[in-house]
Design a protein around this motif. Sequence first.
Motif, mmCIF file in Angstrom:
data_model
loop_
_atom_site.group_PDB
_atom_site.id
_atom_site.type_symbol
_atom_site.label_atom_id
_atom_site.label_comp_id
_atom_site.label_asym_id
_atom_site.label_seq_id
_atom_site.Cartn_x
_atom_site.Cartn_y
_atom_site.Cartn_z
ATOM 1 N N SER A 14 73.140 36.933 -2.188
ATOM 2 C CA SER A 14 73.883 37.564 -1.097
ATOM 3 C C SER A 14 73.167 37.350 0.221
ATOM 4 O O SER A 14 73.793 37.033 1.239
ATOM 5 C CB SER A 14 74.017 39.065 -1.350
ATOM 6 O OG SER A 14 74.827 39.284 -2.462
ATOM 7 N N TRP A 15 71.851 37.535 0.210
ATOM 8 C CA TRP A 15 71.092 37.329 1.449
ATOM 9 C C TRP A 15 71.166 35.883 1.895
ATOM 10 O O TRP A 15 71.302 35.603 3.086
ATOM 11 C CB TRP A 15 69.624 37.755 1.252
ATOM 12 C CG TRP A 15 69.425 39.222 1.401
ATOM 13 C CD1 TRP A 15 69.175 40.121 0.410
ATOM 14 C CD2 TRP A 15 69.481 39.974 2.615
ATOM 15 N NE1 TRP A 15 69.071 41.390 0.930
ATOM 16 C CE2 TRP A 15 69.263 41.329 2.282
ATOM 17 C CE3 TRP A 15 69.714 39.644 3.958
ATOM 18 C CZ2 TRP A 15 69.257 42.341 3.234
ATOM 19 C CZ3 TRP A 15 69.699 40.653 4.902
ATOM 20 C CH2 TRP A 15 69.482 41.991 4.540
ATOM 21 N N TRP A 17 73.578 33.643 1.423
ATOM 22 C CA TRP A 17 74.871 33.336 2.058
ATOM 23 C C TRP A 17 74.980 34.012 3.402
ATOM 24 O O TRP A 17 75.465 33.453 4.375
ATOM 25 C CB TRP A 17 76.036 33.773 1.160
ATOM 26 C CG TRP A 17 76.005 33.161 -0.191
ATOM 27 C CD1 TRP A 17 76.060 33.813 -1.396
ATOM 28 C CD2 TRP A 17 75.870 31.766 -0.501
ATOM 29 N NE1 TRP A 17 75.963 32.921 -2.422
ATOM 30 C CE2 TRP A 17 75.846 31.662 -1.911
ATOM 31 C CE3 TRP A 17 75.741 30.611 0.264
ATOM 32 C CZ2 TRP A 17 75.732 30.449 -2.574
ATOM 33 C CZ3 TRP A 17 75.627 29.395 -0.388
ATOM 34 C CH2 TRP A 17 75.622 29.334 -1.785
ATOM 35 N N PHE A 18 74.525 35.271 3.448
ATOM 36 C CA PHE A 18 74.643 36.012 4.690
ATOM 37 C C PHE A 18 73.834 35.330 5.802
ATOM 38 O O PHE A 18 74.303 35.185 6.927
ATOM 39 C CB PHE A 18 74.159 37.449 4.500
ATOM 40 C CG PHE A 18 74.370 38.293 5.714
ATOM 41 C CD1 PHE A 18 75.617 38.843 5.966
ATOM 42 C CD2 PHE A 18 73.347 38.506 6.619
ATOM 43 C CE1 PHE A 18 75.831 39.603 7.092
ATOM 44 C CE2 PHE A 18 73.555 39.266 7.749
ATOM 45 C CZ PHE A 18 74.803 39.817 7.985
ATOM 46 N N ILE A 20 72.831 32.136 5.979
ATOM 47 C CA ILE A 20 73.442 30.859 6.383
ATOM 48 C C ILE A 20 74.575 31.111 7.381
ATOM 49 O O ILE A 20 74.649 30.509 8.447
ATOM 50 C CB ILE A 20 73.988 30.100 5.156
ATOM 51 C CG1 ILE A 20 72.829 29.610 4.297
ATOM 52 C CG2 ILE A 20 74.842 28.911 5.592
ATOM 53 C CD1 ILE A 20 73.272 28.949 3.006
ATOM 54 N N GLY A 21 75.443 32.053 7.021
ATOM 55 C CA GLY A 21 76.575 32.354 7.905
ATOM 56 C C GLY A 21 76.115 32.885 9.253
ATOM 57 O O GLY A 21 76.628 32.503 10.299
ATOM 58 N N ALA A 22 75.110 33.752 9.215
ATOM 59 C CA ALA A 22 74.613 34.342 10.459
ATOM 60 C C ALA A 22 74.044 33.259 11.371
ATOM 61 O O ALA A 22 74.262 33.275 12.580
ATOM 62 C CB ALA A 22 73.558 35.399 10.158
ATOM 63 N N TYR A 24 74.956 30.165 11.429
ATOM 64 C CA TYR A 24 76.111 29.422 11.924
ATOM 65 C C TYR A 24 76.716 30.131 13.139
ATOM 66 O O TYR A 24 77.120 29.524 14.123
ATOM 67 C CB TYR A 24 77.157 29.315 10.809
ATOM 68 C CG TYR A 24 78.045 28.097 10.880
ATOM 69 C CD1 TYR A 24 78.712 27.753 12.040
ATOM 70 C CD2 TYR A 24 78.220 27.289 9.763
ATOM 71 C CE1 TYR A 24 79.526 26.651 12.094
ATOM 72 C CE2 TYR A 24 79.028 26.178 9.804
ATOM 73 C CZ TYR A 24 79.686 25.869 10.970
ATOM 74 O OH TYR A 24 80.499 24.772 11.023
ATOM 75 N N PHE A 25 76.774 31.474 13.036
ATOM 76 C CA PHE A 25 77.280 32.258 14.151
ATOM 77 C C PHE A 25 76.386 32.129 15.380
ATOM 78 O O PHE A 25 76.842 31.916 16.487
ATOM 79 C CB PHE A 25 77.302 33.750 13.780
ATOM 80 C CG PHE A 25 78.541 34.198 13.086
ATOM 81 C CD1 PHE A 25 79.782 33.773 13.513
ATOM 82 C CD2 PHE A 25 78.474 35.078 12.031
ATOM 83 C CE1 PHE A 25 80.928 34.207 12.886
ATOM 84 C CE2 PHE A 25 79.618 35.512 11.396
ATOM 85 C CZ PHE A 25 80.834 35.069 11.822
ATOM 86 N N ILE A 26 75.093 32.338 15.139
ATOM 87 C CA ILE A 26 74.202 32.629 16.261
ATOM 88 C C ILE A 26 73.690 31.375 16.953
ATOM 89 O O ILE A 26 73.577 31.341 18.180
ATOM 90 C CB ILE A 26 73.041 33.523 15.773
ATOM 91 C CG1 ILE A 26 73.595 34.902 15.426
ATOM 92 C CG2 ILE A 26 71.963 33.642 16.830
ATOM 93 C CD1 ILE A 26 72.683 35.730 14.582
ATOM 94 N N LEU A 27 73.403 30.311 16.162
ATOM 95 C CA LEU A 27 72.768 29.141 16.770
ATOM 96 C C LEU A 27 73.553 28.542 17.942
ATOM 97 O O LEU A 27 72.967 28.298 18.997
ATOM 98 C CB LEU A 27 72.478 28.081 15.710
ATOM 99 C CG LEU A 27 71.192 28.324 14.922
ATOM 100 C CD1 LEU A 27 71.056 27.326 13.796
ATOM 101 C CD2 LEU A 27 69.975 28.273 15.848
#
Lengths: 276, 296
Positions: A14-15, A17-18, A20-22, A24-27
Amino acid sequence: MNFFSRLRRFPFWSWVWFIIGALYFILPLFATFEFSLTWDPEIPLKAYQRAFEDNDFWETFGYSNMLALATIIASVILIVPTAYWIRLRLPEARRIVEFITLMPFVVPAIILVFGMIRIYSSPIDVPFTEIQLMQPLTNFKTGTNILIVAGYMVLAMPYMYRSVDTGMRTVDIRTLTEAAQSLGANWFVIITRIILPNIRSALLSGALLTFAIVVGEVTLATFLGVNAFGPYLFLLGQHRAYEPAALSFISFLLTWAAMGLLQLVSGGQGQAAGAH
Amino acid sequence: MAQTTVKPIKQPAATASWKTWLGVTPFLIFAVLFLFLPSLRLFTASFTNPEGKFTLDNVTQLVSEPFIVNAYKLSIQISAVTALGGGILGFLMAYSVTVGGLPKSLRSALITFSGVASNFAGVPLAFAFVATLGRQGFITHILRDYLGLNIYETGFNLYSFAGLSLVYMYFQFPLMVLIMAPALDGLKREWREAAENLGANTTQYWLKVALPVLLPSILGAMILLFGNAFGAYATAYALTGGRIGIVTIQIGAQIRGDVLYNPGLGYAMAIGMVVVMAISLAGYSWLQARTERWLK
């Protein structure tokens, strides 16, 4: 609980995936912000200064905000009574109206705008006669404004209708209406004084989504030749490097603020995507 | 003899009077004026040539002209890839904050952020990715300086298929998170307990119980993502300046006519898009209806 069983319960994937997604959002956000600062090492906020000094920025941004406001007001006037009437008196219209509100997903903005230009760039006649009701809407400023607001209303329709309808589900429309009627209220009073206040958080969520869709919108504004913020940002991006980055970052923060407000008020209900 | 046949109960007030229908006429008129008539007008316009005469050329060109067929192919590919990629990543993220055991606070943060990101498209998004993965982008630099990897020498290009897909994913997977989080909440705790009581392990529970229940809503959401990417115009236009041949950009080029000018063909392509979108939306609502049986 000993160390190993706690380790076993640690939600490792869970961490992963979270995170990786985060990233993707932030960079991209961080990169935009970082880039906007690199113009002049002496004055880190130079890009922001320059962007805000530009009169065109304030003009187009103000104009887009006016369009957003007009769209929100017109949508509320159109959709709230419709949704209310369907819940109260005309449940058999529900399917057809819901279908119509989903249509903007099928008809992309680029198709909508060309269709509207085709129709409203010729004068509006009374059918089968030579009498001209109105000159082409695309020929004068108010006409274009009407067209673009109508187009934005269509784009925002799925979100607006869904928000309003969900809002009405949570209040007992029928009882409220009957109570108001037995106290002698007419339809106008019922809708403005009883229904609207009762669904205000749903209205706010619909309004903020509409705002997010309209302020940065490019397709309709470009093809209708309107001086809105989206086309301005696009043009700026073709000539400059740092100011667009600064404005992109700002516009993300603005959307975020709007959505944060929405989250605060509605507890996370009624979000969906905008027009791309 | 007693009456044994049960008569079907009649729906009361099955037909509303025409006066009741007046209540929704403003909405219907608006829809006709600004949604149906424009779409219909494009439909008829797609059968005219630049001189305004009736022709079937535009429609036949849809399937015969290589650049148009390629435009549809490219659009469909990009939409499919980003729907799949965004769908998988979005699902995994939605899973991790709903039933995956992450702290509750992360959930509301993610949902808020998804609401923002799924609306963050068009020009600003394109600029953000140029700043990130462009030739002088932040990550491009980091990879080159610290890992000695020049992604542009390995064939990556932000202004190509791969690049555009990465950009689209930015608004695709948050949308998936927004759609899937409620569906994952709908998984009932009792199902898991029942499965465990019968001796199933986690993998078996997911393969035999959870995924089959979720599958229609996963597929439905992915179809929505497909349509979301298929209709996108501003993002691709801002990123590539119209140099990538997806359908929306080709339509814009045909109708605006900087170089190419054949509005009728543009309209025909637009109608082709509506057909593709309509098919995907029909698939969506069909799957939606199937899911609702379980997740009520």
